[in-house]
Design a protein around this motif. Structure first.
Motif, PDB file in Angstrom:
ATOM      1  N   GLY A 269       0.419   3.974  -2.789  1.00 58.31           N
ATOM      2  CA  GLY A 269       0.021   5.299  -2.357  1.00 58.31           C
ATOM      3  C   GLY A 269       0.946   6.382  -2.875  1.00 58.31           C
TER       4      GLY A 269
ATOM      5  N   SER B 244      -3.232   6.022   3.635  1.00 61.23           N
ATOM      6  CA  SER B 244      -3.129   5.575   2.239  1.00 61.23           C
ATOM      7  C   SER B 244      -4.442   5.839   1.494  1.00 61.23           C
ATOM      8  CB  SER B 244      -2.779   4.077   2.168  1.00 61.23           C
ATOM      9  OG  SER B 244      -1.508   3.840   2.709  1.00 61.23           O
TER      10      SER B 244
ATOM     11  N   SER C 155       0.815  -1.213   0.000  1.00 58.70           N
ATOM     12  CA  SER C 155       0.000   0.000   0.000  1.00 58.70           C
ATOM     13  C   SER C 155       0.850   1.266   0.000  1.00 58.70           C
ATOM     14  CB  SER C 155      -0.939   0.001   1.211  1.00 58.70           C
ATOM     15  OG  SER C 155      -0.202  -0.048   2.418  1.00 58.70           O
ATOM     16  N   LYS C 156       2.040   1.216   0.609  1.00 58.04           N
ATOM     17  CA  LYS C 156       2.897   2.396   0.656  1.00 58.04           C
ATOM     18  C   LYS C 156       3.376   2.759  -0.749  1.00 58.04           C
ATOM     19  CE  LYS C 156       6.955   4.315   3.048  1.00 58.04           C
ATOM     20  NZ  LYS C 156       7.682   4.758   1.840  1.00 58.04           N
TER      21      LYS C 156
END
Length: 448
Positions: free
Chosen positions: A335, A356, A331-332
């Motif tokens: 994002g 996020s 997700s990082k």
């Protein structure tokens, strides 16, 4: 109904009834219900063909699950609680997911005004709405004075006379008497109209069923029959809505047959009404009802609300959600990529890295290749097109004189492990939403 649905009335977050009534649990909670139950082979059951028994079931459920008490005449409909509550709860979710806060959650501070067309003797819909939402108020109408007299008693008995206002109408009155009620705007209206167009139509419906009715019916003729049946009734509401338009945020109606829902959805499309929602309100294993809601506004309900329950493809509105798969990406990373890509567009963009999650608002399509070329040309000192509109870049604030009514598309973006979820929040153009989804998918999945 699952036993978890029967309990002390902490109702602001009550979910749908999704199974048959647990008679054992209800009997433990209410002695009046226990008194009408029969026990055979250690199984508790009731006689659904006995009007007094059916009335007591309704009274006990309202008392135990909602803290509501009612009295009912013997010659008017006794409303089953589960499917009625499911209709009210679906409307709550419609409103919760189409607010200008984009929150998708219940806001206890939001004041809501609703209208129930045909409250009946029980006044069940206004009472359920007000018992579960403390900042809601309701108006209710009926053409039957006998039913209204009981409805007023039930309103008074529950201490809701300041929040529920009832009015007598006639068959010649508008079904949405918003001006006569001296109401400027409504957040929603609801109706559970007579299902049948004639006595013969009603009898034919009973004859066509493979199983006998699950419960005795005590409804008066005006509660069961009207010109055109439920389709005719809701068509009148649709016609009035074309004049009132956004003076009501959500127009809703419940049907007894999915064929009625199909006809009304087709009528909505004939009038180019694209912002609508549908549901199958199943409560228990035998009872099914269907409902539709439509809006002339551009706030879009959450996908599981707009397309709720088991439904046929023909009645479904355009989806308000898409998912982009980004395999092997956390997700990082996703994002950071989303923030970078959208931050370069002439849109209003608010990114919350710790969650996020981001919110994008655009006045027009600025992500197409041609739009991006025009912007690049303008930034390099060329003469941009005279109609080029900028909402600010990635700072997320936009211009101070920005007009909220100019927003053509609002999308919430949530980045998770291996997927990016897009939620259509606002807009009138489904093609614009899918275009943006396609742009973001190419940006996230491109190997370049």
């Amino acid at each position: 109904m699952a036993s978890s649905n029967s309990g002390a009335a902490s109702t602001t977050e009550r979910s749908y009834y999704d199974g048959d009534v647990d008679f054992d649990v209800l009997a433990e909670q209410d002695a009046d219900f226990a008194a009408i139950c029969r026990v055979s082979k250690d199984e508790r059951w009731i006689d659904f063909q006995n009007p007094k028994v059916v009335q007591q079931l309704t009274k006990s459920l309202l008392k135990c699950d909602f803290g509501v008490s009612i009295q009912l005449p013997d010659d008017r409909l006794c409303p089953p609680v589960p499917v009625r509550w499911n209709y009210v709860h679906w409307i709550q979710e419609l409103l919760d997911t189409t607010s200008d806060t984009y929150s998708d959650r219940y806001d206890p501070e939001r004041e809501v005004i609703g209208l129930d067309i045909g409250v009946g003797a029980s006044c069940i819909y206004p009472l359920l709405a007000c018992s579960s939402r403390s900042s809601w108020r309701m108006a209710g109408t009926d053409i039957d004075q006998h039913s209204l007299s009981y409805a007023r008693k039930n309103v008074d008995a529950n201490g809701t006379s300041k929040r529920i206002k009832l009015a007598h109408t006639t068959t010649d009155s508008p079904l949405i008497p918003i001006d006569a009620l001296k109401i400027e705007e409504l957040d929603f209206l609801m109706t559970n109209p007579p299902f049948y167009s004639s006595t013969e139509d009603m009898q034919a419906s009973y004859t066509a069923k493979t199983a006998p009715p699950s419960a005795v019916c005590t409804g008066a003729e005006n509660e069961m029959i009207c010109p055109g049946g439920d389709v005719g009734f809701v068509t009148r509401i649709l016609t009035e809505s074309l004049e009132l338009r956004d003076r009501v945020q959500w127009y809703t109606a419940m049907f007894g047959k999915i064929s009625s829902l199909q006809i009304v959805v087709a009528k909505l499309k004939e009038h180019d009404i694209t912002n609508f929602a549908v549901t199958c309100l199943q409560a228990g294993y035998r009872t099914k009802r269907w409902a539709v809601g439509w809006s002339f506004g551009d706030y879009r309900p959450r996908n599981d609300v707009a397309r709720h329950g088991e439904l046929v493809q023909a009645v479904l509105p355009s989806p308000t959600a898409q998912t982009i798969s980004v395999p092997l990406m956390d997700s990082k990373w996703a994002g950071e990529k989303v923030d970078e890509v959208i931050g370069e567009l002439a849109v209003k963009w608010r990114w919350r890295a710790n969650l996020s999650t981001g919110l994008m608002e655009a006045r027009e399509n600025v992500w197409s290749r041609s739009a991006r070329r025009k912007r690049k040309f303008a930034e390099e000192g060329g003469k941009g097109p005279s109609n080029d509109v900028t909402m600010g870049g990635g700072d997320g604030e936009g211009s101070e004189d920005e007009d909220d009514d100019d927003i053509a598309l609002a999308v919430k973006i949530v980045c998770k492990s291996e997927v990016v979820e897009l939620r259509w929040l606002r807009g009138s153009d489904y093609v614009l939403f899918t275009s943006f989804c396609g742009f973001l998918k190419r940006a996230l999945t491109s190997k370049a």
